[in-house]
Design an enzyme around this catalytic site. Structure first.
Site, PDB file in Angstrom:
ATOM      1  N   GLU A   1      -3.272   7.361  -4.463  1.00  0.00           N
ATOM      2  CA  GLU A   1      -3.214   6.111  -3.693  1.00  0.00           C
ATOM      3  C   GLU A   1      -3.050   4.930  -4.632  1.00  0.00           C
ATOM      4  OE1 GLU A   1      -5.796   4.845   0.062  1.00  0.00           O
ATOM      5  OE2 GLU A   1      -6.885   4.397  -1.772  1.00  0.00           O
TER       6      GLU A   1
ATOM      7  N   TYR B   1       0.839  -1.199   0.000  1.00  0.00           N
ATOM      8  CA  TYR B   1       0.000   0.000   0.000  1.00  0.00           C
ATOM      9  C   TYR B   1       0.870   1.244   0.000  1.00  0.00           C
ATOM     10  CZ  TYR B   1      -3.144   3.688   1.546  1.00  0.00           C
ATOM     11  OH  TYR B   1      -3.855   4.858   1.613  1.00  0.00           O
TER      12      TYR B   1
END
Lengths: 377, 294
Positions: A189, A104
């Site tokens: 993201e 992530y």
């Protein structure tokens, strides 16, 4: 806030040099079949609905295909789906990769620190809120030097990326930082960022562009968030207008006063439905337009709560009276007005001449409009 | 100096020849503020409401000893205007301009800080000390000199509450509108010590809003450092929970940022929290009455 669909976000990734799976957008089942048959999208492939809401995998909006026929069938199944209120009109077809670990990464703003922040976790592919705090690294970035090499190395360590992939990650982080700054992003993201062989590939892309930077990014002006037709008109007229369920229309000026007005209405069991924030204006025409817009939303009653600063009370009163003349009698609604502040006396006088009384207390006026909406006034 | 402004404050208005610049220059003067100069590139040598206009902040400062700036220039040029005033030695800059991209504001904030300049705003109503000076756009009519300090993230809601304080027969020492943007030059935590240390302030009013964690941080500061009574109000208790910054934002705030979280933190810190704006002046009046009896 302009939320970009995955494929638009990935277009930006491509532009800045973030590695991606090979893929292409399709808008019909035939196109999906053709893209895979021609080899433009290698098989096996993944077919993903291009919607803004998360949870696509679990929600049946992501499917896999091994043949062009399967790609066609998957596209047919997903196109037109209603996914959390959005209708699927576009698909992204991408090669299916043999992935190792899922990571992530994101860049966003830490308001308290007044710094951009890089968030990294070795536990990608799941909702980041569900990841334990200890497994998430938060790296604040000073905007002047920008994302420094040692900070990129720190991220690599957190992510457990070593060897040849570390060089790839280093380039990727620099690319993300440039994208974040140059595109005026609120959020960039990648979840998941997949380890594929000795490299890294962004399997998803979430990019949110800041509205206020529109003056240097005309390319985003045609991308719209979900708005009702009235919200769209309001936006063109630069009036903040939000439509929700409820039957009381609220016209106020300033976000804080608008929110406070809603708090008070709720306290008296009122059900505010449309909020219209006039902002600062000294043009009676804008007030008139705002009122006519409100009339179109067909509220049971309207509460006008203005504290005059930049927006003077007499301006509001003039605009309001002009609007009332234009609303056909059958479409009129009970109106409770409260105007305070700059040029209060002049404003109250203009309203009185038109038969409208301004109630000075917020409590009393809020109760009056709740009663009017119930038809008990 | 009371809190940031007083009778020695000399204001240079950047963007003075624009509509808002002109209107509020006049209002600041009516308030009693020394508006020393205005700046609009290319309009040097003219006047607005008797105030001399210069091409640059440096020229304005050299000629008039201006020491605070009030910025009205449009968002695309606001960053440059702020940097110009910092470089000209201005140490207090009130940025009224709204819709400044936060990436620009990050640069403005960190640059100003590195040079020792305090920014109030952006997208803010500014600062006013009744009887002394006003830098910004808060309507003059709401003020009355007194001993209540007001710090707010809101605009018109501040006017509403300040006016309410006046209607209860009390007045304000200084009122600061911090602005509601994601990045602000002066936060509650930055402003609180100024009021705590101000001999002219007896009690404090804090007006917050949902979103961000500025109120929670203020509560922590109050708990450890503020001995003066604090009355707070948080707007937006009835608003549906927002998802503005998405998942990554949630990681930063971790459950804070809601009205409940802010109210709980402030109450824990010993502040009185009003449920509605009209309760604020009532609470303030009650505290002031107790203080007067002492």
């Amino acid at each position: 806030m302009v939320k970009l669909a995955e494929w638009r976000g990935k277009d930006l990734f491509r532009k800045y040099g973030v590695p991606l799976p090979r893929g292409q957008v399709a808008r019909s089942a035939a196109e999906a079949e053709q893209l895979t048959r021609s080899g433009t999208v290698p098989l096996p492939c993944v077919v993903k609905a291009q919607v803004l809401a998360g949870g696509r995998g679990k929600g049946g909006a992501v499917r896999f295909a091994n043949t062009p026929e399967e790609a066609r069938a998957a596209a047919q199944a997903i196109l037109g789906l209603d996914f959390k209120g959005e209708t699927v009109k576009e698909l992204l077809l991408e090669e299916k990769l043999a992935i190792g670990r899922e990571l992530y990464l994101s860049l966003t703003l830490d308001r308290s620190a007044r710094l951009p922040i890089l968030i990294a976790s070795a536990q990608g592919g799941v909702e980041i809120e569900s990841v334990d705090d200890a497994a998430i690294a938060r790296i604040p970035i000073d905007p002047f030097p920008g994302l420094a090499a040692y900070e990129r190395r720190r991220a690599a360590k957190v992510l457990g990326v070593t060897g040849p992939a570390a060089a790839s990650l280093d380039r990727l982080l620099s690319a993300l930082w440039r994208l974040f700054q140059q595109e005026d992003a609120e959020l960039v993201e990648i979840n998941p960022l997949a380890v594929v062989g000795e490299g890294l590939v962004a399997l998803d892309a979430k990019v949110i562009i800041e509205d206020d930077a529109g003056f240097r990014h005309p390319e985003y002006s045609d991308i719209r968030d979900d708005r009702t037709p009235l919200e769209e008109i309001a936006r063109e007229k630069e009036i903040a207008f939000v439509q929700l369920d409820g039957n009381i229309g609220v016209i106020a000026n300033g976000a804080g006063l608008t929110m406070a007005t809603l708090d008070v209405l709720k306290e008296f069991d009122g059900n505010p439905g449309v909020f219209l924030d006039l902002g600062g204006t000294d043009d009676p025409k804008k007030v008139t337009e705002a009122f006519l817009l409100m009339a179109q939303a067909k509220p049971r009653a309207v509460f006008l709560n203005i504290f005059g600063g930049v927006t003077r009370c007499d301006t509001v009163a003039k605009g309001l009276v002009a609007a009332m003349d234009q609303v056909p009698p059958a479409e009129r609604f009970p109106l409770v007005a409260r105007i305070r502040g700059n040029n209060e006396r002049e404003g109250i006088e203009i309203l009185r001449a038109a038969g409208i009384t301004s109630i000075p207390s917020l409590k009393d006026s809020a109760q009056a409009v709740v009663a009017a909406a119930r038809g008990t006034a | 100096m009371t809190v940031l402004v007083d009778t020695s404050t000399r204001v240079v208005v950047q963007g003075i020849t624009g509509h808002q610049g002109t209107v509020h220059t006049r209002q600041m003067k009516l308030f009693g503020t020394a508006v020393a100069a205005g700046v609009t590139p290319g309009k040097g040598g003219t006047e607005v409401d008797g105030v001399p206009v210069f091409d640059s902040v440096r020229e304005a400062v050299d000629a008039t000893r201006a020491n605070a700036s009030c910025i009205f220039v449009p968002a695309p040029f606001a960053k440059d205007a702020l940097i110009e005033s910092v470089d000209a030695g201005i140490r207090l800059a009130v940025v009224v301009t709204e819709h400044i991209p936060f990436h620009d504001m990050l640069v403005m904030y960190h640059y100003a800080r590195s040079k020792g300049t305090r920014i109030i705003g952006p997208n803010c109503p500014g600062i006013a000390a009744p009887g002394k000076a006003k830098v910004g756009i808060i309507p003059n009519v709401v003020f009355h000199p007194g001993r209540v300090g007001v710090i707010s993230r809101s605009g018109t809601l501040t006017y509403e509450i300040v006016n309410g304080i006046k209607e209860h027969g009390l007045g304000q020492s200084t009122c600061i509108g911090l602005g509601g943007d994601p990045v602000v030059g002066t936060s509650f935590v930055d402003a609180l010590p100024l009021f705590q240390g101000d001999p002219e302030t007896d009690l404090l009013v804090m007006v917050g809003e949902i979103g961000g964690t500025a109120e929670e941080e203020a509560a922590e500061y109050i708990h450890g450092h503020v001995t003066k009574p604090v009355v707070a109000y948080i707007a937006g208790r009835s608003a549906p929970p927002g998802k503005r910054m998405g998942h990554a934002g949630a990681i930063i705030t971790r459950g804070r940022g809601t009205a409940e979280s802010k109210v709980a933190a402030l109450e824990k810190a010993g502040a009185q929290v009003a449920r509605f704006p009209y309760e604020v002046p009532e609470m303030v009046a009650a505290i002031a009455a107790r203080q007067a009896r002492r």
